[in-house]
Design a protein around this motif. Sequence first.
Motif, PDB file in Angstrom:
ATOM      1  N   ALA A 199     -20.143  20.383 -15.049  1.00 14.18           N
ATOM      2  CA  ALA A 199     -21.195  21.166 -14.876  1.00 14.18           C
ATOM      3  C   ALA A 199     -21.238  22.438 -15.501  1.00 14.18           C
ATOM      4  O   ALA A 199     -20.289  23.297 -15.693  1.00 14.18           O
ATOM      5  CB  ALA A 199     -21.362  21.075 -13.076  1.00 14.18           C
ATOM      6  N   VAL A 200     -22.855  22.697 -15.639  1.00  9.28           N
ATOM      7  CA  VAL A 200     -22.894  23.914 -16.173  1.00  9.28           C
ATOM      8  C   VAL A 200     -23.956  24.655 -15.194  1.00  9.28           C
ATOM      9  O   VAL A 200     -24.857  23.832 -14.982  1.00  9.28           O
ATOM     10  CB  VAL A 200     -23.416  24.063 -17.527  1.00  9.28           C
ATOM     11  CG1 VAL A 200     -23.920  25.343 -18.046  1.00  9.28           C
ATOM     12  CG2 VAL A 200     -22.621  23.315 -18.653  1.00  9.28           C
ATOM     13  N   HIS A 201     -23.601  25.724 -14.737  1.00  4.06           N
ATOM     14  CA  HIS A 201     -24.733  26.334 -13.759  1.00  4.06           C
ATOM     15  C   HIS A 201     -25.321  27.218 -14.414  1.00  4.06           C
ATOM     16  O   HIS A 201     -24.786  28.267 -15.200  1.00  4.06           O
ATOM     17  CB  HIS A 201     -23.725  26.867 -12.556  1.00  4.06           C
ATOM     18  CG  HIS A 201     -22.832  25.845 -11.937  1.00  4.06           C
ATOM     19  ND1 HIS A 201     -23.159  24.924 -11.032  1.00  4.06           N
ATOM     20  CD2 HIS A 201     -21.418  25.795 -12.187  1.00  4.06           C
ATOM     21  CE1 HIS A 201     -22.260  24.239 -10.679  1.00  4.06           C
ATOM     22  NE2 HIS A 201     -21.093  24.615 -11.372  1.00  4.06           N
ATOM     23  N   GLY A 202     -26.871  27.492 -14.113  1.00  4.44           N
ATOM     24  CA  GLY A 202     -27.624  28.330 -14.491  1.00  4.44           C
ATOM     25  C   GLY A 202     -28.882  27.726 -15.093  1.00  4.44           C
ATOM     26  O   GLY A 202     -28.594  26.549 -15.623  1.00  4.44           O
ATOM     27  N   THR A 203     -29.816  28.252 -15.350  1.00  3.56           N
ATOM     28  CA  THR A 203     -31.237  27.465 -15.854  1.00  3.56           C
ATOM     29  C   THR A 203     -31.365  28.158 -17.382  1.00  3.56           C
ATOM     30  O   THR A 203     -31.545  27.421 -18.303  1.00  3.56           O
ATOM     31  CB  THR A 203     -32.290  27.705 -14.958  1.00  3.56           C
ATOM     32  OG1 THR A 203     -32.143  27.152 -13.652  1.00  3.56           O
ATOM     33  CG2 THR A 203     -33.287  27.100 -15.636  1.00  3.56           C
TER      34      THR A 203
END
Length: 947
Positions: free
Chosen positions: A358-362
């Motif tokens: 997963a990659v967190h942040g928009t």
Amino acid sequence: MSARRIGRDKGTLSFTFDGRPYKGREGDTIASALLANGVKVVGRSFKYHRPRGIWGAWSEEPNALVDVTVGGHSTPNLRATTEYLRDRMAVRSVNASPSAVADRHGYLDRFARFLPAGFYYKTFLWPDWHLFEPRIRAMAGLGRVDPQNHPAADNPFINAHCDVLVVGAGPAGLAAAMSASAAGKSVVLVDDHAEAGGSLLQRDAEIDGVPGPQWAADCVAALQAAGQRVLLRATAYGIYDHNLACIWQRRDWAPDAQWRIRAKQIIVAAGAIERPLVFPDNDRPGVMSADAALFYLKRHDILVGDRIVLATNNDGAYAVAAALQKAGAKVIVADTRKSFAAEIARGLQVKQGVAVEAVHGTNGVEAVTVGGMRLEADCLLVSGGYTPTVHLFCQALGKLRFDEAIAAFLPGNPVPGMTVIGAANGTFGLAALLAEAHSAGDGAGEPPRSAGDEPPFRIEPAWPAGGAKGRQWIDFQNDVTLKDVELAARENFRSVEHLKRYTTLGMATDQGKTSNMNGLAAMAAITGRTIAETGTTTYRPPFTPVPLTVVAGRRRGELFNPMRRLALENAHRAAGAAFREYGGWLRPAWFGSGSAFDEIQREARQSRETVGILDGSPLGKIEVMGPDAGALVDFNSYNTISTLKPGRIRYGFMLTENGVVYDDGVVAKVADDHYIVSCSSGHVAGVTMRLEEWRQDRFDPARVVVHNSTPQWATLTATGPNSKKLLAELGLGIDLSDEALPHMAFAEGRFQDAPARVARVSFTGDRSYEISVPTGRARALLAAMAEIGWGLDAVLLGSEALLLLRAEKGYLIAGKDTDGTTMPHDLGVSGPRDKRQGEYVGKRSLFTEEAMRDDRKQFVGLTVDGREPLATGAHGAETNSGKRRSLGYVTSSYFSPTLQRPIALGLIERGQSRMGEEVEIFHLGEIRRARITAPCAYDPEGARLNG
């Protein structure tokens, strides 16, 4: 991503991005300047308008496309990674409004489940596509064209040739160029960067005892000192027939140029492109190629993050991690492999056997989950292996083979005249690469040697597979996800070419540089095939987008299709000629100061009564020579030509492959191995190319030669009852009796000690002679004919009167009295179709269902009452149940001064079976009536040909 410049200020160049001011420095690209200023979001994705950041460092960049305005002129869709920064440059993101970071269309991503691959084919059929079209078209596309940007037509074409063309000035290309130069060969070295060296400019290396960048600079200096060409900021974007390479060179000191280089040998040292890993949300701003991060660090002093996670499946990324850590970043390597050589990871924090989950942040990376662990990070670098840049090899019709050891496609079958070396050939070790390159260049001189031991490059594939959770991006530029590939497979678009077109994977300006391998691997996994069995798409030029101004060069405005001029133009002007264009030639339309109608009528009438003198120099004079000359001419003609006796001429047609009349003209037989094809003026280049094409494709080129000698010969025509008298006084040394020189024959003579060929052919229906002499004798021949003609009441004949005279005889002009469907039998010439046995161009098409229809438009004459000619283009029509239907149209129309009435030619449905029938002629709301007749309105018996 908290990218920043290391140890230097942001620079002195001012620029704006989406309206906000920033600073950059000399040598920056737009991308490096944006990174140095901490800009994370540089664009929006094509379909879903997702925020995107900078992924790459050069032409592989899929996201950072921008519109650039400099000096008031805007250019759309430039790659921020390849465009160098200039002072006061205004940069705007594309596909985003009002800005990349605050795009009002970002809401579309919420509806992604309703917008899968191919949704537009299915969604907008009901109730009517046209209801949706205006809004969709308004949202489509990326950048915006500036209608006020009118670049000057000053981009030159530069033609050159060499023994060896080397594409790529990295270590492999430099070594190959040096070796070839040492062997005494002429060399051209091209590279699309502003500085030679390639990977040596960012990866530590020592060659021949000096650092890599210094060795590269020394090589360039040595090549230039030896008189070899080194073209930097020059992209070899296409390989064409016979080892022709087209190269776009960007030049600050002059307009960009297109080099067209024909080389005996092309060495492709184009390197390899790092490919992404596929995992959920792998398109977030802050996810970047590991090699790109090293590029920005070493070339632009930019550290792309302070807390970096580097995900990889190969050894090549560890040098990147070490360099970033040395520059002050905290780096964690997440390696999908469970084991690797310990020496490459020395001093690095490595997590083995884990993948990004997963990659967190928009709008930027805030954290990364790998192997179930959440790691705080402001940048995620990825390295999924390297895809050799084989585009040029494939453009040269090279075939690829899949190499399991490096998990990539490599050049397979050899291509004559081309050698692929270095990373483009899957050779990643510097020592092996230098040895391979030195050998490819000719092996002359001492081979360069690198310092230190190099472990072999190792990689374990981490290909995407079906059934994965989340949205995993295969193609960033075209918004293609892993689920889109799965959908294509379910809907049976399993061929890679179908996959490409259904999902748009690898299309547009990206051409699959970062996406193709993952897309092919995904389809292979989903369909249970190997990657080799799945295959690759077709690589087509250009490798990178090339400005249309460079492709056009100076072929714009008047130079787009330059007017061709007669050798006798000044003499015609002195005689009072009015000029018009005919078939690309500027020719006299009529002579005299009266009205056009009166002068044309005068010339036509007098030519019938005495003699007209016409400049017919543009008529084709294409020589076909060799043992197979007759066979080539026959194959290209509807009529059999080779049965002629030497000294005789035959009229005929050339057809396209679909059986349509392409051109008409005459062919003269000089000998069994020598023919002269005289085609219409506007078709000379086309007929020459056509003959040359079939010469190479069907015949032995060693047994037949095609030469266009039209420019070398001037042709003047004498036509009318006094034409024979005029020729007799020229003293050409030719027997002009009808027995010695009958109609459709030619003879060789002399004029002023120069060769002269006299052909007795007619385009007016009167006795006529065409006299061809070397172009240098044209003025003297015209003066002699005019002086003799003065006593014979001769008239100078312009093209308009000639067209009128030929229409009186029903002689057609291909392209004017024919259209894109006209076949020979529509013109009343069906003999060869019915009787000829041999093969010829277009033969099969003459027997198709379409060709045999009984309602085809056929060539006829049209007669009307009164003195007003029909309008050219007016339609023959019939009215049924109140509805008017076209039967055809008028192709030529004149008032005949000889017949004192209008004449016309046309193509009318079933015209040849409707002789004597009246039809309506409809034009601009007016209806007239015309009678269908034979095309020939004057002297149908042909008595005047011998008069």
